[in-house]
Structures are given as C-alpha cells and as structure tokens.
Design a protein around this motif. Structure first.
Motif, PDB file in Angstrom:
ATOM      1  N   ARG A 156    -133.900  18.756 -37.972  1.00  0.00           N
ATOM      2  CA  ARG A 156    -132.294  18.968 -38.184  1.00  0.00           C
ATOM      3  C   ARG A 156    -131.764  19.002 -36.773  1.00  0.00           C
ATOM      4  O   ARG A 156    -132.252  19.159 -35.477  1.00  0.00           O
ATOM      5  CB  ARG A 156    -131.868  20.140 -38.967  1.00  0.00           C
ATOM      6  CG  ARG A 156    -132.508  21.580 -38.167  1.00  0.00           C
ATOM      7  CD  ARG A 156    -132.296  22.622 -39.340  1.00  0.00           C
ATOM      8  NE  ARG A 156    -131.203  23.260 -39.283  1.00  0.00           N
ATOM      9  CZ  ARG A 156    -131.054  24.350 -40.005  1.00  0.00           C
ATOM     10  NH1 ARG A 156    -131.904  24.923 -40.461  1.00  0.00           N
ATOM     11  NH2 ARG A 156    -129.959  25.001 -39.995  1.00  0.00           N
ATOM     12  N   ASN A 191    -137.831  25.525 -39.284  1.00  0.00           N
ATOM     13  CA  ASN A 191    -136.600  25.381 -38.557  1.00  0.00           C
ATOM     14  C   ASN A 191    -135.457  26.058 -38.358  1.00  0.00           C
ATOM     15  O   ASN A 191    -134.886  26.111 -37.342  1.00  0.00           O
ATOM     16  CB  ASN A 191    -135.982  23.635 -38.836  1.00  0.00           C
ATOM     17  CG  ASN A 191    -136.927  22.706 -38.340  1.00  0.00           C
ATOM     18  OD1 ASN A 191    -137.547  22.784 -37.374  1.00  0.00           O
ATOM     19  ND2 ASN A 191    -136.925  21.549 -39.319  1.00  0.00           N
ATOM     20  N   GLN A 192    -135.159  26.948 -39.528  1.00  0.00           N
ATOM     21  CA  GLN A 192    -134.424  28.104 -39.481  1.00  0.00           C
ATOM     22  C   GLN A 192    -134.659  29.177 -38.418  1.00  0.00           C
ATOM     23  O   GLN A 192    -134.003  29.857 -37.930  1.00  0.00           O
ATOM     24  CB  GLN A 192    -134.272  28.732 -40.912  1.00  0.00           C
ATOM     25  CG  GLN A 192    -133.181  29.607 -40.871  1.00  0.00           C
ATOM     26  CD  GLN A 192    -131.674  29.248 -40.715  1.00  0.00           C
ATOM     27  OE1 GLN A 192    -131.422  27.819 -41.116  1.00  0.00           O
ATOM     28  NE2 GLN A 192    -130.915  29.884 -40.060  1.00  0.00           N
ATOM     29  N   TYR A 238    -140.738  23.849 -44.391  1.00  0.00           N
ATOM     30  CA  TYR A 238    -140.492  23.212 -43.137  1.00  0.00           C
ATOM     31  C   TYR A 238    -139.019  23.347 -42.637  1.00  0.00           C
ATOM     32  O   TYR A 238    -138.608  23.683 -41.622  1.00  0.00           O
ATOM     33  CB  TYR A 238    -140.697  21.612 -42.815  1.00  0.00           C
ATOM     34  CG  TYR A 238    -142.334  21.189 -42.751  1.00  0.00           C
ATOM     35  CD1 TYR A 238    -142.850  21.842 -41.484  1.00  0.00           C
ATOM     36  CD2 TYR A 238    -142.973  20.570 -43.411  1.00  0.00           C
ATOM     37  CE1 TYR A 238    -144.076  21.863 -41.314  1.00  0.00           C
ATOM     38  CE2 TYR A 238    -144.295  20.278 -43.191  1.00  0.00           C
ATOM     39  CZ  TYR A 238    -144.812  20.812 -41.962  1.00  0.00           C
ATOM     40  OH  TYR A 238    -146.190  20.609 -41.888  1.00  0.00           O
ATOM     41  N   GLN A 239    -138.044  23.423 -43.653  1.00  0.00           N
ATOM     42  CA  GLN A 239    -136.642  23.617 -43.374  1.00  0.00           C
ATOM     43  C   GLN A 239    -136.580  25.059 -42.998  1.00  0.00           C
ATOM     44  O   GLN A 239    -135.950  25.491 -42.325  1.00  0.00           O
ATOM     45  CB  GLN A 239    -135.974  23.385 -44.842  1.00  0.00           C
ATOM     46  CG  GLN A 239    -135.846  21.885 -44.603  1.00  0.00           C
ATOM     47  CD  GLN A 239    -134.894  21.489 -46.048  1.00  0.00           C
ATOM     48  OE1 GLN A 239    -135.071  22.287 -46.955  1.00  0.00           O
ATOM     49  NE2 GLN A 239    -134.548  20.193 -46.190  1.00  0.00           N
ATOM     50  N   GLU A 240    -137.358  26.069 -43.530  1.00  0.00           N
ATOM     51  CA  GLU A 240    -137.341  27.324 -43.185  1.00  0.00           C
ATOM     52  C   GLU A 240    -137.880  27.509 -41.925  1.00  0.00           C
ATOM     53  O   GLU A 240    -137.448  28.505 -41.105  1.00  0.00           O
ATOM     54  CB  GLU A 240    -138.170  28.211 -44.133  1.00  0.00           C
ATOM     55  CG  GLU A 240    -137.719  28.343 -45.774  1.00  0.00           C
ATOM     56  CD  GLU A 240    -138.719  29.151 -46.539  1.00  0.00           C
ATOM     57  OE1 GLU A 240    -139.570  29.587 -46.372  1.00  0.00           O
ATOM     58  OE2 GLU A 240    -138.313  28.859 -47.738  1.00  0.00           O
ATOM     59  N   GLU A 272    -128.358  20.378 -34.968  1.00  0.00           N
ATOM     60  CA  GLU A 272    -127.736  21.624 -35.267  1.00  0.00           C
ATOM     61  C   GLU A 272    -126.823  21.891 -33.933  1.00  0.00           C
ATOM     62  O   GLU A 272    -127.379  21.760 -32.855  1.00  0.00           O
ATOM     63  CB  GLU A 272    -128.609  22.723 -35.531  1.00  0.00           C
ATOM     64  CG  GLU A 272    -128.094  23.953 -35.946  1.00  0.00           C
ATOM     65  CD  GLU A 272    -127.706  23.729 -37.487  1.00  0.00           C
ATOM     66  OE1 GLU A 272    -126.643  24.368 -37.781  1.00  0.00           O
ATOM     67  OE2 GLU A 272    -128.224  23.174 -38.172  1.00  0.00           O
ATOM     68  N   LEU A 290    -141.052  20.578 -47.962  1.00  0.00           N
ATOM     69  CA  LEU A 290    -139.692  20.168 -47.349  1.00  0.00           C
ATOM     70  C   LEU A 290    -138.998  21.696 -47.247  1.00  0.00           C
ATOM     71  O   LEU A 290    -138.579  21.844 -46.086  1.00  0.00           O
ATOM     72  CB  LEU A 290    -138.916  19.099 -48.152  1.00  0.00           C
ATOM     73  CG  LEU A 290    -137.459  18.881 -47.465  1.00  0.00           C
ATOM     74  CD1 LEU A 290    -137.809  18.063 -46.291  1.00  0.00           C
ATOM     75  CD2 LEU A 290    -136.834  17.933 -48.494  1.00  0.00           C
ATOM     76  N   ALA A 291    -138.945  22.491 -48.151  1.00  0.00           N
ATOM     77  CA  ALA A 291    -138.291  23.722 -48.236  1.00  0.00           C
ATOM     78  C   ALA A 291    -139.107  24.636 -47.090  1.00  0.00           C
ATOM     79  O   ALA A 291    -138.263  25.330 -46.273  1.00  0.00           O
ATOM     80  CB  ALA A 291    -138.320  24.412 -49.352  1.00  0.00           C
ATOM     81  N   LYS A 296    -142.402  16.804 -42.426  1.00  0.00           N
ATOM     82  CA  LYS A 296    -141.762  17.663 -41.473  1.00  0.00           C
ATOM     83  C   LYS A 296    -140.849  16.711 -40.674  1.00  0.00           C
ATOM     84  O   LYS A 296    -139.799  17.475 -40.279  1.00  0.00           O
ATOM     85  CB  LYS A 296    -142.860  17.689 -40.365  1.00  0.00           C
ATOM     86  CG  LYS A 296    -142.723  18.800 -39.206  1.00  0.00           C
ATOM     87  CD  LYS A 296    -143.938  18.989 -38.429  1.00  0.00           C
ATOM     88  CE  LYS A 296    -143.595  20.469 -37.823  1.00  0.00           C
ATOM     89  NZ  LYS A 296    -144.833  21.075 -37.162  1.00  0.00           N
ATOM     90  N   GLU A 320    -138.811  14.610 -42.354  1.00  0.00           N
ATOM     91  CA  GLU A 320    -137.571  14.676 -43.088  1.00  0.00           C
ATOM     92  C   GLU A 320    -136.850  16.038 -42.789  1.00  0.00           C
ATOM     93  O   GLU A 320    -135.738  16.092 -43.049  1.00  0.00           O
ATOM     94  CB  GLU A 320    -138.112  14.474 -44.672  1.00  0.00           C
ATOM     95  CG  GLU A 320    -138.310  13.213 -44.843  1.00  0.00           C
ATOM     96  CD  GLU A 320    -139.113  12.873 -46.249  1.00  0.00           C
ATOM     97  OE1 GLU A 320    -138.856  13.663 -47.202  1.00  0.00           O
ATOM     98  OE2 GLU A 320    -140.052  11.981 -46.268  1.00  0.00           O
ATOM     99  N   ALA A 321    -137.517  17.104 -42.554  1.00  0.00           N
ATOM    100  CA  ALA A 321    -136.941  18.528 -42.396  1.00  0.00           C
ATOM    101  C   ALA A 321    -136.364  18.607 -41.052  1.00  0.00           C
ATOM    102  O   ALA A 321    -135.603  19.629 -41.019  1.00  0.00           O
ATOM    103  CB  ALA A 321    -137.898  19.670 -42.705  1.00  0.00           C
TER     104      ALA A 321
END
Length: 177
Positions: A130, A164-165, A160-162, A132, A157-158, A125, A127-128
């Motif tokens: 960001r 944050n999106q 958690y990135q989603e 912005e 990772l993907a 989490k 690492e994900a």
C-alpha cells in the motif's frame, strides 16, 4: 572516471546529509523525525523486518520514479535477496510535491501488481502493498510475514494487509497522530 563519479556522489551525499544525527543503525543524514519513523517501523516488526538494503536517490529514481527534487528526506529499503519483496519507502516531499510522490509510488505499486514477475509465494504480498500518506510523509509499505499455514488467497491477502497496518500504526504513533 570512476574516481570522479565516486567523489562527485560522495560530495552530493555529504551535502544532502547535513541534517539529522548519526545513529548506530545507519540513519545518518536523515532528520530526527525520519529516523524516529524508521526505528518505530523496524521495532514494530523486529526480526520480521526484511528490507536490509538502502536505495540511494539515483536508484529510487530508476526503481520507483522518485525525482530527487521532490523530497528533502527519504529512506527506501528493499531486500538484498530477490526471493523476498519486502520494501519500506518513507518520503518527506518538498512543498508542492506530495502528489508527485504519491503518484510515483502508486505507479510503482501498480506496476508490481500488474506487470512484474513474482515468485508465486510473493504475489499476494505484492497485492497487499500500500501507498499511504501520513502527516507530511508518503510511504510505500510491503512488509511482514504471515502464518504459512494460511492457504486461502483471500485470507492471505487480509493477513498481509494486517501486516502492513503494523507499519501504519507504528508511523502514526511515532508522529504523534
């Protein structure tokens, strides 16, 4: 001495909080736009929005490297319990300080990823997370929950990135961008 400090801090906070409207959910003193952004992000996550402790400007300086003169409005929230790492920071930099804010939040993210000690369950989490820049604001986003069934680190990772999106989309929509 404690009374003097408290009085001084209250006076300073009152001076800083002359804009914005009082709302039931603690966004008193923030601009209408900042309150709109904050509410949009909280609404987008619903009960999955974990940050529940607001950081004041002094704490934001100590933790995130944000100098108070770099911004005219900021909401920085983190978890009350150290098991969680969820953090939401929204900063409206003053003129000429966008890069300072971006750099401070990027350095904070780099520190978390490279040097901080995390519970193993939070490492991906972190690492994900960001930084912005959206419109006139700079954000640090480390939010959301993922399916606990996911065990592959790349998939986590993907996911958690989603997560944050979701915040990026909510902010972009709130700002009409």
């Amino acid at each position: 001495v404690m009374t003097e400090v408290t009085t001084e801090a209250t006076t300073e906070a009152a001076t800083e909080e002359t804009t914005g409207e009082d709302t039931a959910d603690g966004d008193a003193g923030h601009t209408e736009e900042m309150t709109l952004i904050h509410n949009a992000v909280k609404d987008a996550y619903g009960e999955s929005y974990i940050p529940n402790m607001e950081y004041d400007s002094e704490t934001a300086r100590e933790l995130f490297g944000l100098e108070p003169e770099w911004y005219d409005d900021m909401i920085a929230e983190g978890p009350m319990i150290s098991v969680h790492v969820d953090t939401f920071i929204a900063v409206h930099p003053t003129e000429g300080n966008l890069e300072n804010v971006e750099n401070a939040l990027t350095e904070y993210r780099d520190y978390l990823v490279s040097n901080s000690i995390q519970y193993p369950s939070n490492q991906v989490k972190v690492e994900a997370a960001r930084v912005e820049t959206i419109g006139d604001y700079v954000f640090f986003l480390m939010l959301g929950n993922i399916d606990l069934e996911i065990e592959d680190e790349e998939e986590m990772l993907a996911a958690y990135q989603e997560q944050n999106q979701i915040a990026v989309d909510a902010i972009t929509e709130a700002l009409g961008l």
